[in-house]
Design a protein around this motif. Structure first.
Motif, PDB file in Angstrom:
ATOM      1  N   ALA A 112       0.768  -1.117   0.076  1.00 42.86           N
ATOM      2  CA  ALA A 112       0.145   0.109   0.158  1.00 42.86           C
ATOM      3  C   ALA A 112       0.811   1.324  -0.135  1.00 42.86           C
ATOM      4  O   ALA A 112       1.950   1.329   0.681  1.00 42.86           O
ATOM      5  N   LYS A 113       0.273   2.182  -0.723  1.00 37.48           N
ATOM      6  CA  LYS A 113       1.202   3.686  -0.694  1.00 37.48           C
ATOM      7  C   LYS A 113       0.372   4.733  -0.527  1.00 37.48           C
ATOM      8  O   LYS A 113      -0.747   5.006  -1.042  1.00 37.48           O
ATOM      9  N   ALA A 114       0.864   5.647   0.486  1.00 35.44           N
ATOM     10  CA  ALA A 114       0.420   6.769   0.907  1.00 35.44           C
ATOM     11  C   ALA A 114       1.314   7.874   0.547  1.00 35.44           C
ATOM     12  O   ALA A 114       2.463   7.898   0.866  1.00 35.44           O
ATOM     13  N   LEU A 158      -7.327  -2.111   4.469  1.00 31.14           N
ATOM     14  CA  LEU A 158      -7.705  -0.974   4.993  1.00 31.14           C
ATOM     15  C   LEU A 158      -6.605  -1.170   6.068  1.00 31.14           C
ATOM     16  O   LEU A 158      -5.810  -0.030   6.452  1.00 31.14           O
ATOM     17  N   MET A 159      -5.843  -2.229   6.711  1.00 29.09           N
ATOM     18  CA  MET A 159      -4.892  -2.180   7.682  1.00 29.09           C
ATOM     19  C   MET A 159      -3.645  -1.949   7.085  1.00 29.09           C
ATOM     20  O   MET A 159      -2.731  -0.931   7.569  1.00 29.09           O
ATOM     21  N   LEU A 160      -3.338  -2.266   5.810  1.00 28.53           N
ATOM     22  CA  LEU A 160      -1.967  -2.090   5.289  1.00 28.53           C
ATOM     23  C   LEU A 160      -2.094  -0.377   4.787  1.00 28.53           C
ATOM     24  O   LEU A 160      -1.193   0.007   4.995  1.00 28.53           O
ATOM     25  N   GLY A 161      -3.150  -0.093   4.116  1.00 33.86           N
ATOM     26  CA  GLY A 161      -3.446   1.412   4.096  1.00 33.86           C
ATOM     27  C   GLY A 161      -3.108   2.133   5.132  1.00 33.86           C
ATOM     28  O   GLY A 161      -2.424   3.289   4.930  1.00 33.86           O
ATOM     29  N   LYS A 162      -3.659   1.946   6.391  1.00 34.59           N
ATOM     30  CA  LYS A 162      -3.399   2.796   7.506  1.00 34.59           C
ATOM     31  C   LYS A 162      -1.970   2.563   7.823  1.00 34.59           C
ATOM     32  O   LYS A 162      -1.319   3.610   8.331  1.00 34.59           O
ATOM     33  N   CYS A 163      -1.203   1.540   7.672  1.00 34.91           N
ATOM     34  CA  CYS A 163       0.421   1.497   8.091  1.00 34.91           C
ATOM     35  C   CYS A 163       0.853   2.459   7.041  1.00 34.91           C
ATOM     36  O   CYS A 163       1.820   3.310   7.501  1.00 34.91           O
ATOM     37  N   ALA A 164       0.603   2.400   5.991  1.00 35.95           N
ATOM     38  CA  ALA A 164       1.289   3.372   4.761  1.00 35.95           C
ATOM     39  C   ALA A 164       1.092   4.579   5.195  1.00 35.95           C
ATOM     40  O   ALA A 164       2.054   5.565   5.309  1.00 35.95           O
ATOM     41  N   LEU A 165      -0.277   5.232   5.512  1.00 35.32           N
ATOM     42  CA  LEU A 165      -0.546   6.471   5.925  1.00 35.32           C
ATOM     43  C   LEU A 165       0.024   7.029   7.060  1.00 35.32           C
ATOM     44  O   LEU A 165       0.593   8.160   7.200  1.00 35.32           O
TER      45      LEU A 165
END
Length: 173
Positions: A112-114, A158-165
């Motif tokens: 995931a990338k933010a 969702l969890m991986l996106g939260k980590c990236a953000l």
């Protein structure tokens, strides 16, 4: 409890009520000792973060109580000084390396990338979180095998996106 960065001692009766409430609700299942709950109250006060707003978590990991700033805590720290200039839609990586803004597969994304923007900076701060690095597995004591955590199994994107953000916010602020 204060919500700013100033250290204000809590009344001992407020602290015991707070610790009992947190121990029975937010930190339920973490089996925190009275000393760990006291430290949690101190860390929350010291950082000016509110556990009831999901800004700070107490998590027992490998036998040790750890206090982790949550996504909402990082967002608050970015927004309060007025320097936060938004973030892009979180992108998810397929096994073939292609990036998508919507994850519909039943399999977890490989990454995931933010990208977060801070006022006055020429470019955004981007962080890529890899599934192999961030997915949380725990030892299932009944089967003695590693098992994916409940939330990670139910909402891997969702969890991986939260980590990236969270990490992009952490780097930017």
């Amino acid at each position: 409890m204060t919500t700013n960065r100033e250290i204000v001692p809590l009344d001992p009766t407020e602290r015991s009520d707070w610790m009992q409430l947190v121990g029975n609700t937010l930190a339920k299942g973490q089996n925190l000792t009275a000393q760990e709950l006291t430290l949690y109250a101190f860390v929350a006060d010291r950082l000016g973060l509110d556990p009831f707003r999901r800004e700070l978590y107490a998590i027992r990991y490998k036998g040790q109580a750890q206090f982790v700033i949550g996504l909402d805590g990082y967002l608050r720290r970015a927004v309060e000084p007025g320097q936060y200039d938004g973030h892009d839609v979180i992108l998810y990586c397929c096994e073939d390396g292609a990036w998508k803004d919507l994850w519909v597969s039943d399999k977890p994304p490989t990454g995931a990338k933010a990208t977060v923007y801070r006022k006055g900076m020429r470019v955004g701060i981007t962080y890529v979180a890899r599934w192999s690095t961030f997915a949380r597995y725990f030892l299932d004591r009944q089967t003695n095998k590693m098992k994916l955590g409940e939330t990670w199994e139910a909402m891997p994107d969702l969890m991986l996106g939260k980590c990236a953000l969270t990490h992009a916010l952490r780097e930017a602020f």
